[in-house]
Structures are given as structure tokens and as C-alpha cells.
Design a protein around this motif. Structure first.
Motif, PDB file in Angstrom:
ATOM      1  N   TYR A 123      -4.277   5.564   6.913  1.00  0.00           N
ATOM      2  CA  TYR A 123      -5.088   4.613   6.106  1.00  0.00           C
ATOM      3  C   TYR A 123      -6.068   4.011   6.915  1.00  0.00           C
TER       4      TYR A 123
ATOM      5  N   LEU B 231       0.864  -1.132   0.055  1.00  0.00           N
ATOM      6  CA  LEU B 231      -0.001   0.010   0.008  1.00  0.00           C
ATOM      7  C   LEU B 231       0.770   1.107   0.122  1.00  0.00           C
ATOM      8  N   TYR B 232       2.011   1.332   0.781  1.00  0.00           N
ATOM      9  CA  TYR B 232       2.788   2.484   0.980  1.00  0.00           C
ATOM     10  C   TYR B 232       3.511   2.774  -0.200  1.00  0.00           C
TER      11      TYR B 232
ATOM     12  N   LYS C  29      -7.170   4.446   0.286  1.00  0.00           N
ATOM     13  CA  LYS C  29      -7.249   5.100   1.560  1.00  0.00           C
ATOM     14  C   LYS C  29      -7.899   4.223   2.462  1.00  0.00           C
ATOM     15  N   SER C  30      -8.423   3.019   2.004  1.00  0.00           N
ATOM     16  CA  SER C  30      -9.218   2.018   2.962  1.00  0.00           C
ATOM     17  C   SER C  30      -8.927   0.756   2.326  1.00  0.00           C
TER      18      SER C  30
ATOM     19  N   LEU D 203      -1.033   1.410   9.753  1.00  0.00           N
ATOM     20  CA  LEU D 203      -1.771   1.650   9.015  1.00  0.00           C
ATOM     21  C   LEU D 203      -2.634   2.908   9.295  1.00  0.00           C
TER      22      LEU D 203
END
Length: 795
Positions: free
Chosen positions: A783, A751-752, A761-762, A778
Motif C-alpha cells: 500500500y 485497510l487489510y 491501494k493508497s 503498509l
């Protein structure tokens, strides 16, 4: 690393330069937005004498609002915008177009900057900007990254964007300064011994190739492959401490180190030798640093795999022995009646000795079989543990030839509370390396259930104790109680964190640099707020169900239990949507060419080179390599069914198709999809776009270290798992892992490190992607973690 300023460094393409500096073109809605004037701005405009200067000033303000670049234009060039401003603010006046004096234009630009709160780039600003760029260069030496950080600095300081050539020169100066800084540190701190060893690796024929991932790395867990990995590990081990110290002194980021290492990984030895002296040594030092940590990871993985393999084989052997004994019992149980008949047979004399009776009984059933029957009749369990240790006794030579070498090589450390095991490890490693046998035994860490099998007749069984030690280490490595500091996958979580003292002393500056403002709030307060929010949501959901307002969860009146149903519209909707009949049928190669024309993703496949940036492969060759690898056909098969030669495809594949270039190409395709008008209609939540991560299993044609057997997914073959981050049906980031690795360890990284324009963002995962660290990290990075649990434990 950048070369010195012999010519300006390439950063942006001509199209990107035009897009950045070109005067914006407005439609009617843009004009109404950017050319709007508040009371203060109208007062300033009213203070200008001529209509032409008023119009020019408003045009400068509007264009600068859209893009912080000082545009150059005449009123004739922007006749449409000029006429709109005249009709809006000066409807009664008429324009007399003419050439504006340079001094007048300069004054208007200065007034515009002052009004909007901006300034030009001064010498003082330039000093701070170059210092910032040099600081960024220690994080990443990619010119585009430094350029973007420079733009961010100018925006933060409200400075008008200078010319492109000025920024090129500043980026070049930052890269040259970083190169000189690195050379100074290396020349001062690298010992002659290490220089000699590194030069020997570079100059000795085949030395670097033997250390490389392709030739010196284990592809599986066979003894010959592990011996190659051990040889590589031992070669680097002698110089690794100094390499680590040097890299620490250089203050390089992980990204820069990985980039320098990739140059050695993906270029020939001949090219590495041609780099300037200190530059080549830097690349090699970074490569060997990562290579040593990689060998540690592979040796630990091999150690745990082989321990588990011996353990499982011993259990299978024990089960087989039990099965054989049960079969023997069933077969010989019929003779038990004959043996019992001896006690009631009148023909047997009472004067007959018991030894003679036993001899007659053993003639019917052997002593071992009779013992098994006796145990069975007495309802005694078979000794499974004993049979397991018997198998280990038989395999003791293999254990010594495989596990012992791995144990000596890897530097296993234990938690502070594991004092006994830590001492045993130290003694055992020394004794096995020097004497090839154990002489020091600490029995206090032996489990009570295993003690009868390790201590036989009051004496410790040395070979069994050795395997038991390996087994305990393997379990501690899996649980995190034991770790390898010089490793990427088997180190402690604390090794990835900054020291506690640095956090306590520099908390505010660290938060300011990272932007993690969530950390300003005490953790207890954060947890209380989250718990309160959870309770509030649970109360709301409970009330909704109780009031029969939930369409999917209903309270059954008789049983007083909840019934959960999901709406299934799969069969209600028409599958053959008419839109599909309008789509032209195309082959996969035609689609790839079409996508390349729209996104230019093939341009992302660049060759590794710090001297040339114009190296480019033929598009047909690249498409053949991508198609062959993506469909799991392989290059040989693609070459056989096409007009491409396997030699050319191999060269293109080795030089251009790498994880970095594949990721960059995927970003271009993802960004192209995100720019389509239909894309927004797939977004579930615009304020917090939704993403999910899961692993998909793929069988492997080639035997690799990450490939594992799995009856469930690959039957009798091997395969890997591709962990993929998906948002709006677009795969935006991926990582290849072993099927037996825990998916939750890779969720945050995917994700990052997502570099596409699609930024979820979710995040949702299944149960296999959940751990306590993910919830915390997170949340810190802004997030929302939304895991999908298969089931809840009862409270």
C-alpha cells in the motif's frame, strides 16, 4: 465446524454454481479475443481432418480460455460462435452438422488441455488438493473460504476445474478431517480438571451467562460494574493457562478461534449444551480464551482511567485551594497594616513580650491566614503539589477500594530495562493481596520532584507511595514500557510478531507463504531507495515552484516567501444541477427495499448456527432493526411508531444483527455500487485507487465501556468514534473505538481486513492516523501511505 458427510455441504447458491460452470456467452469483441489462433495453434488445427472437429476444437479452446471449465455442448447449441469461426478460418467450407462421438470429443478435450498446458484432476493432484484444503481449514472453517482456496490451488497448478459435487466432497472431507484432528488433540491433552470446570460452567444454571459480555461485562467504571468484571476475570484465570496451551497445540488461526467464540457469544446456553461433547468444549474454550483477554483489557482501561481521574481531581482540588487562599489573602491583607502598626505604636510598651504581640495579631488574622499573607508578600509560590497530595490522602480509602483490586488482578510486566519497577511490582502485588498494605518500598524510582512529598520527616508515606506506584504504572502502560501479555490491546508489538529465530531460519518460506516479496529486499536498501525518491520529488517540486509553473504555490518576489492557495470552485459551479430534478423523491425505507432488490444485502443477515443454514428473518423486521439502530432511535421507539412488536425486534436484533453480518451486508452494497458504470468516474487514480480513514463522533444512548465524555464533541454526554475507511465516497469498512483512542492503531486493520470488491491501494489519514509502524507495514503489504500533515516541524 462442519458436520460429517451426512449430505453435501452447502457452499454456493444455484446462481453462483451456474455462473461458475455455465458455458460463457460471447459478443463480437469476445469472439475476436478468445477465438484468436497463433501460428502454433493453427498448425494443430490444420492437423485435424474434419471441419466439425476443427470447429469443435477451436470452440473448446475459446471457452476454456474464458473459464477453466470443460464445457459440454453441440455445434447446434453454439451456432453463432460456430458460424463466426467458419467465416474467419474456413470461409470456403460448409458445415455438415451431426452428433459427435464421445470418443472423438474426449480426444479433442485432451488435445485442448495439452495445448493450453492444463491437465485433469488426477488422484495425485487430489491428494495434494485435499492436503491444501485441510491446511486452509486450520485458518478458516468457512466452506466458501476453503472452496475459494481450492480454486486458487487448481489455477496455480493449471488443473481444469472438476465438477461442483467433487469439490463439495473435498471441502466436506477437509472439514471432517479438521474436526477429527481437533477432537483428537482435545481428548489427549485436556486434563480432567479442566474438563470438569468447563462442564460445570456449561451445566450450572446462570454460570455461562454471568461470564458473558452482556451480563458479566462492565458497562462503565463504577465500583459495582468493575466488581462484576473482576469476578469474571478471576473465574477464568484458574483455567486460562491450560486453555492457552491447548489452543496453541491445536494450531488454530485467530479467525477460526473468533468464529468458534462467536458461536457461544451469540447462541443460547441450551444450544451450546446440545453440541457434541468435544465440539462444545472447543467452542467454550475459545470463548473463554478471548473473554479472559477482553477482561484484562477492560481492567487495564479502568485502572488507567481511574488513576487519571484521581490525578485530575487532585489538580482541581489544588487549584481550588490556591483560589481560596488568594481570596483569603485579598480579604485579610487590609489587616496587615494594623499588625505592622504595632511596631510604631508609642502606646505599646517595650516591656511587652512578643508572645503577647502575636496574640493580639492573631486576634485580627488567624495563624494560617497570616502565613498565607506572608508567603504572598514574600512572592513565594503556592504549594500546588502539596495540595494535590493532600487530596490523595483524603481519598486513600477510595484508592484502596478501587485501584488496589485492579492492580492485584492485572498481570503487569515491564521491559527488561525496568528492573527496579518490575521488582517493586512483584513485591507490592504479593503484599497487598496477602497483608492489604505495602511493607517493601524501593525509593530509587521516585522522581526527585516528588520525593519531598513522599518522604516526610525521613519516613516514607505508605499511602502516597501506593498511589504514586499506580500513577507510574499507568504512565508506563500508556508509553508501552509496561504491558500485559495476555491482552489484545495492551500487549507488546513483539507479541504479534513471529519469533526472530523462526524468521531467520524460515525467511524464504514465510515470504513465499505470505506473498510479501517486499521483505526480500534488505531494509537499508529499501530506506535508501525511498529517501532517494523523496529527494528527487522534492527537487522536482522546488524547481516547479522556482520556475513559476505551480498554480497553487507561488514565490513572493519581495519577501522571498512561499504563498500557498487552493482553488475554490465551490461558488463557481451551479449547485442546483438539473440531474437532481429528475430523481424521484423516495422515503428511506423505500430506498432500503430498492437497494435490497438490487444487491440482496438482507440475505447477509444470517443467524449463528452450525446445523442449519436456512434460518432467515423477516425482511420488514430486519429493516426496522437496521433503521432503528442506524438512526439512533432504538428498537423501543421504532416499535412504538410502527406495527412491529418490540419482542420480535429484540429477537431479530439479537439473532441476526451482529458486526459480522453488518460487515457482510455492507460488502454487498459496496460491491453493487462498484459494479455501476458511473463508479469508475469517481476513481482518482486507477492504478492505485485512493482511500481515506477518519473518525466520526457519535453520541450514545446506551452506556457502554467504549463511551467517553468529551466536551468538544458530546457536551455533557458520552459517545464513541466510528473509524471508517472510505473510497470513492463509499464507506467500505469501519470499527467503533473510544474517542480518546489513537486512530493510527486501527488504520492497517481497516485497510487489510476490507473484504469488499473496492480495494484501495493508497491510504490517506490526518495527523492522528500517523505512526512509524504504519509507514513500514503498509509499505510491506504493497500500500502507499499518504498522510495529510497539519503542519511540519522545522528542521
Amino acid at each position: 465446524m462442519s458436520q460429517k458427510n451426512e449430505k453435501r455441504i452447502h457452499i454456493l447458491s444455484p446462481n453462483e454454481v451456474r455462473e461458475l460452470y455455465e458455458r460463457p456467452v460471447f459478443n463480437q469483441a469476445d469472439r475476436e479475443d478468445y477465438f484468436s489462433l497463433d501460428a502454433h495453434m493453427q498448425e494443430i488445427v490444420a492437423g485435424l481432418e474434419k471441419l466439425e472437429t476443427r470447429l469443435y476444437f477451436i470452440l473448446l479452446v475459446g471457452y476454456f480460455r474464458a473459464k477453466p471449465v470443460i464445457p459440454k455442448f453441440t455445434l447446434d447449441d453454439v451456432a453463432g460462435d460456430t458460424e463466426y469461426i467458419r467465416k474467419t478460418y474456413f470461409p470456403e467450407e460448409h458445415i455438415v452438422l451431426g452428433q459427435m462421438a464421445k470418443s472423438t470429443r474426449s480426444k479433442l478435450v485432451g488435445k485442448m488441455l495439452e495445448t493450453l498446458g492444463f491437465t485433469r484432476l488426477s488422484k495425485a493432484h487430489q491428494t495434494h488438493l485435499i492436503a491444501r484444503m485441510k491446511d486452509v481449514a486450520t485458518i478458516c472453517t468457512d466452506p466458501r473460504y476453503i472452496f475459494d482456496e481450492g480454486l486458487a490451488f487448481l489455477g496455480q497448478q493449471r488443473i481444469a476445474l472438476p465438477g461442483y459435487t467433487s469439490l463439495q466432497n473435498l471441502v466436506t472431507e477437509a472439514l471432517v478431517g479438521e474436526q477429527q484432528r481437533i477432537e483428537a488433540v482435545l481428548s489427549q491433552q485436556m486434563s480432567e480438571t479442566t474438563q470438569h470446570k468447563l462442564n460445570k460452567i456449561l451445566t450450572t444454571k446462570g454460570a455461562l451467562n454471568n461470564l458473558s459480555v452482556y451480563k458479566g461485562s462492565a458497562r462503565d467504571f463504577s465500583p459495582s460494574e468493575l466488581d462484576r468484571e473482576l469476578e469474571t476475570h478471576q473465574t477464568i484465570k484458574d483455567i486460562y493457562p491450560e486453555l492457552k496451551s491447548l489452543i496453541s497445540s491445536l494450531g488454530l488461526s485467530q479467525g477460526n478461534m473468533a468464529y468458534y467464540a462467536s458461536i457461544v457469544r451469540h447462541t443460547s446456553v441450551y444450544k451450546v449444551r446440545r453440541y457434541p461433547h468435544w465440539q462444545g468444549l472447543l467452542y467454550l474454550a475459545c470463548y473463554l480464551y478471548f473473554r479472559y483477554r477482553e477482561t484484562n483489557d477492560k481492567l487495564v482501561t479502568s485502572f488507567c482511567y481511574l488513576v487519571r481521574k484521581y490525578r485530575e481531581a487532585s489538580k482541581a482540588h489544588a487549584q481550588q485551594k490556591v483560589g481560596e487562599e488568594l481570596e483569603a489573602v485579598r480579604e485579610k491583607l487590609k489587616f496587615a497594616g494594623n499588625i505592622l502598626h504595632y511596631f510604631v505604636d508609642e502606646n505599646v510598651s517595650d516591656n511587652l513580650t512578643f508572645g503577647e504581640v502575636r496574640k493580639q495579631a492573631f486576634s485580627l488574622v488567624s495563624k494560617e491566614e497570616l502565613g498565607a499573607i506572608s508567603k504572598h508578600l514574600n512572592k513565594s509560590d503556592f504549594d500546588l503539589a502539596g495540595y494535590r497530595w493532600e487530596y490523595i490522602d483524603k481519598q486513600s480509602r477510595k484508592v484502596a477500594n478501587t485501584l488496589r483490586k485492579l492492580f492485584i488482578a492485572i498481570d503487569v510486566e515491564c521491559d527488561a530495562n525496568q528492573v527496579i519497577l518490575s521488582e517493586q511490582l512483584e513485591h507490592s502485588r504479593t503484599e497487598l493481596a496477602e497483608k492489604r498494605k505495602l511493607t517493601t518500598f524501593n525509593q530509587s524510582f521516585i522522581k526527585k520532584s516528588e520525593r519531598p512529598y513522599l518522604v516526610v520527616d525521613g519516613e516514607l508515606h505508605a499511602k502516597r507511595f501506593e498511589f504514586y506506584l499506580y500513577y507510574r504504572i499507568s504512565k508506563h502502560l500508556d508509553s508501552g514500557k509496561a504491558y500485559i501479555t495476555e491482552s489484545e490491546k495492551n500487549k507488546r508489538l513483539e507479541d504479534d510478531l513471529i519469533p526472530v529465530r523462526d524468521w531467520e531460519n524460515n525467511k524464504e518460506s514465510i515470504i513465499a507463504k505470505t506473498g510479501l516479496h517486499r521483505l526480500l529486499t534488505p531494509v537499508t536498501q529499501t530506506l535508501d531507495e525511498l529517501e532517494g525518491l523523496l529527494n528527487e520529488r522534492m527537487t522536482q517540486v522546488g524547481e516547479t515552484i522556482a520556475n513559476d509553473n505551480n498554480d497553487f504555490v507561488k514565490l513572493q518576489p519581495r519577501s522571498n516567501q512561499l504563498a500557498w492557495t487552493l482553488a475554490n470552485r465551490r461558488w463557481r459551479d451551479d449547485i442546483d444541477n438539473p440531474i437532481y430534478s429528475q430523481i424521484k423523491h423516495m422515503g428511506i425505507i423505500e430506498i432500503m427495499n430498492y437497494v435490497n432488490r438490487k444487491t440482496g444485502f438482507l440475505d447477509a443477515f444470517e443467524g449463528i448456527s452450525t446445523r442449519k443454514r436456512n434460518t432467515k428473518a423477516e425482511e420488514d423486521d430486519l429493516i426496522a432493526c437496521i433503521f432503528g439502530n442506524g438512526t439512533n432511535y432504538g428498537l423501543h421507539r421504532i416499535a412504538a411508531i410502527s406495527d412491529r412488536s418490540v419482542g420480535v425486534l429484540r429477537g431479530v436484533n439479537d439473532a441476526f444483527v451482529r458486526p459480522e453480518t453488518i460487515s457482510a451486508a455492507n460488502d454487498l452494497i459496496s460491491n453493487g455500487i462498484a459494479s455501476l458504470p458511473v463508479f469508475k468516474h469517481y476513481t482518482i487514480n486507477e492504478s492505485a485507487p485512493f482511500g481515506s480513514i477518519d473518525g466520526q463522533k457519535y453520541a450514545c444512548r446506551i452506556n457502554t465501556f467504549k463511551a467517553r465524555y468529551s466536551d468538544k464533541y458530546f457536551r455533557k454526554g458520552k459517545g464513541v468514534s466510528a473509524m471508517t475507511l472510505v473510497s470513492n465516497h463509499v464507506p467500505i469498512n469501519t470499527a467503533v473505538i473510544s474517542p480518546n483512542e489513537y486512530e493510527g492503531h486501527f488504520a492497517f486493520d481497516l485497510l487489510y481486513n476490507n473484504s469488499s470488491d473496492i480495494q484501495p491501494k493508497s491510504l490517506a489519514t490526518d495527523t492522528h492516523g500517523i505512526n512509524n509502524v504504519n509507514f513500514a507495514i503498509l509499505d510491506m503489504f504493497g500500500y502507499q501511505f499518504s498522510p495529510r500533515y497539519a503542519r511540519f516541524k522545522r528542521g
